[in-house]
Design a protein around this motif. Structure first.
Motif, PDB file in Angstrom:
ATOM      1  N   GLN A 192       0.820  -1.204   0.000  1.00  0.00           N
ATOM      2  CA  GLN A 192       0.000   0.000   0.000  1.00  0.00           C
ATOM      3  C   GLN A 192       0.860   1.262   0.000  1.00  0.00           C
ATOM      4  N   TYR A 231      -9.810  -6.624   4.796  1.00  0.00           N
ATOM      5  CA  TYR A 231      -9.097  -5.758   3.840  1.00  0.00           C
ATOM      6  C   TYR A 231     -10.068  -4.807   3.146  1.00  0.00           C
ATOM      7  N   MET A 241      -5.548  -7.149  -1.790  1.00  0.00           N
ATOM      8  CA  MET A 241      -5.558  -8.163  -0.752  1.00  0.00           C
ATOM      9  C   MET A 241      -6.972  -8.689  -0.498  1.00  0.00           C
ATOM     10  N   SER A 242      -7.964  -7.817  -0.632  1.00  0.00           N
ATOM     11  CA  SER A 242      -9.347  -8.259  -0.487  1.00  0.00           C
ATOM     12  C   SER A 242      -9.710  -9.246  -1.592  1.00  0.00           C
ATOM     13  N   GLY A 273      -1.030  -5.976   6.916  1.00  0.00           N
ATOM     14  CA  GLY A 273      -1.259  -4.935   5.934  1.00  0.00           C
ATOM     15  C   GLY A 273      -1.601  -3.582   6.510  1.00  0.00           C
ATOM     16  N   VAL A 274      -2.508  -3.550   7.481  1.00  0.00           N
ATOM     17  CA  VAL A 274      -3.032  -2.277   7.971  1.00  0.00           C
ATOM     18  C   VAL A 274      -2.059  -1.577   8.918  1.00  0.00           C
ATOM     19  N   THR A 323      -5.023  -9.668   8.714  1.00  0.00           N
ATOM     20  CA  THR A 323      -5.135  -8.472   7.884  1.00  0.00           C
ATOM     21  C   THR A 323      -4.550  -7.258   8.590  1.00  0.00           C
ATOM     22  N   SER A 356     -11.012  -2.048   5.563  1.00  0.00           N
ATOM     23  CA  SER A 356      -9.842  -1.233   5.905  1.00  0.00           C
ATOM     24  C   SER A 356      -9.715   0.000   5.022  1.00  0.00           C
ATOM     25  N   ASN A 357     -10.366  -0.049   3.838  1.00  0.00           N
ATOM     26  CA  ASN A 357     -10.385   1.120   2.953  1.00  0.00           C
ATOM     27  C   ASN A 357     -11.231   2.254   3.515  1.00  0.00           C
ATOM     28  N   TYR A 376      -5.041  -2.489  -0.510  1.00  0.00           N
ATOM     29  CA  TYR A 376      -6.119  -3.067   0.289  1.00  0.00           C
ATOM     30  C   TYR A 376      -7.093  -3.845  -0.598  1.00  0.00           C
TER      31      TYR A 376
END
Length: 448
Positions: A33, A402, A52-53, A257-258, A253, A405-406, A49
């Motif tokens: 990201q 994911y 990954m989703s 990632g986050v 997640t 998370s957006n 994101y």
């Protein structure tokens, strides 16, 4: 080499192979990201994101067919082919294009389902009820050491950088692609188990051999594996463990990632904000390796079962979530390329942020080593379908996480994990107590 030595050798090779592949993939996921944010002023318009989703969404659906694929072509070849697709996904970042990025996301979703189903099968076939805990710990420690090596490079290579150049990006992703391919080749070193059963017995060891069966026979095995997956999905034990598994998908997640994105977005960290992403990944890896190593070593002589380890995991995670809530700005997960100048309830601290990374890794290892252990124990005869269901639930929850998370601010993401983690711990305790009760009575747990 004795049969036991051969099995341990296979577990070590399995762990080292995954270590190489996920050194590349998890480092890629950790920085994706951030890298993409630096690309969005070009013709590239992807989202890490969203990618990954897509990966975890396809991953979850593909777990319905992955046992059949593993039954047809065998675990070893399944892992080799899957490793090639992982390498192709990472290679897309060398010269990114939006269509190739999302297409590769779909393919790696299918590959991931096959890879993890084959891994669970290989782990189970090379273990018994006395060694499954040890082998799960060894595999997990080797796998999660991948977080250490890739992120160590990111920390030093990106130190002092506020913008990731094209040259920086290409150098990193060419190296990661080669590392992933090395791990893929290592799968060929896994040794086949010899058939020691009588012809009338169900031979689980054949699952690791990929025998030269007729097409009709292989298709029958594929259909049988699919039916077994559906049947297992509705058993009480799998339904209860699915809540625990759902939590591991949500926190996977978050830490993979986050959280790295949050750290990289906090302008108050100064010029170190980008290199801190690598340092965060390193300390997540330290927590994972420490947890996997300790719980693997003590599992053989653990009189108290798996519940204390899971209890430790949820306590450690709740402490981490509490500290992150106070330390990180609420808009950090969705901050623009310029980052955020906001603060939470304290001045953002780099030391607290990195300590939370360690806690996230340690707690994750508590849950995953015990889930691998209990699944291998309960379903030693149904390993591929059981591990496919585990990954199905985990990946669909990761995909959902994911996606939101957006949009969700940090505190709402933390609240969701706290609620699901609490109930997931209770359901795990329930299954472990039932397993312990049946073992104490000398019953076959699979008969429940």
């Amino acid at each position: 080499m004795s049969p036991e030595s051969k099995k341990l050798f296979n577990i070590l090779i399995l762990g080292v192979s995954f270590m190489f592949i996920f050194t590349a993939f998890q480092t890629c996921g950790n920085i994706a990201q951030t890298v993409i944010t630096n690309l969005n002023n070009t013709d590239f318009h992807g989202s890490g994101y969203t990618s990954m989703s897509v990966i975890y969404g396809v991953f979850s659906a593909s777990n319905l067919i992955s046992p059949s694929i593993v039954a047809i072509i065998g675990p070893q070849l399944s892992m080799v082919i899957s490793g090639v697709f992982y390498s192709l996904y990472i290679a897309v970042f060398i010269q990114p294009s939006t269509w190739a990025f999302y297409t590769a996301s779909v393919f790696i979703g299918v590959a991931a389902a096959v890879l993890w189903t084959a891994q669970g099968n290989c782990l189970t076939v090379n273990s018994d009820e006395n060694t499954i805990g040890r082998n799960s710990g060894i595999f997990w420690a080797l796998l999660q050491s991948s977080l250490f090596f890739g992120n160590l490079y990111i920390y030093f290579a990106w130190q002092g950088k506020t913008h990731i150049s094209e040259s920086d990006r290409r150098t990193v992703f060419i190296a990661l692609t080669v590392i992933s391919l090395v791990g893929t080749v290592l799968f060929f070193l896994i040794r086949r188990q010899e058939d020691t059963k009588t012809p009338g017995e169900e031979d689980s060891a054949n699952e690791i051999q990929g025998d030269s069966l007729s097409s009709q026979s292989k298709m029958m095995r594929a259909v049988a594996a699919f039916k077994k997956s559906i049947k297992l999905s509705f058993t009480k034990e799998i339904l209860l463990l699915s809540v625990t598994t759902a939590y591991t998908g949500l926190e996977l997640t978050f830490f993979s990632g986050v959280y790295g994105t949050c750290i990289g977005a906090v302008n108050r960290f100064g010029n170190e904000e980008k290199s801190l992403i690598g340092l965060s990944g390193i300390f997540i890896g330290v927590g994972e390796i420490l947890g996997g190593g300790i719980f693997g070593l003590v599992s053989k002589n653990n009189r108290f079962g798996r519940n204390p380890v899971v209890m430790l995991g949820i306590i450690v995670h709740f402490i981490a979530f509490y500290l992150i809530f106070f330390n990180m700005p609420s808009d950090a997960p969705i901050a623009p390329m310029e980052g955020t100048d906001n603060s939470a309830y304290m001045i953002p601290s780099k030391e607290v942020a990195i300590f939370c990374s360690f806690l996230l890794g340690l707690g994750d290892s508590c849950f995953n080593t015990q889930l691998l252990s209990i699944l291998g124990f309960l379903y030693s005869e149904d390993s591929a379908p059981a591990f496919a269901i585990f990954k199905f639930v985990q990946s669909i929850c990761a995909a959902v996480a994911y996606f939101y998370s957006n949009y969700f601010l940090l505190q709402w993401q933390l609240l969701i994990m706290v609620v699901v983690g609490f109930f997931g711990t209770i359901t795990f305790f329930t299954v472990e107590w039932e397993a312990a009760a049946f073992v104490a009575r000398g019953s076959d747990y699979s008969s429940i």
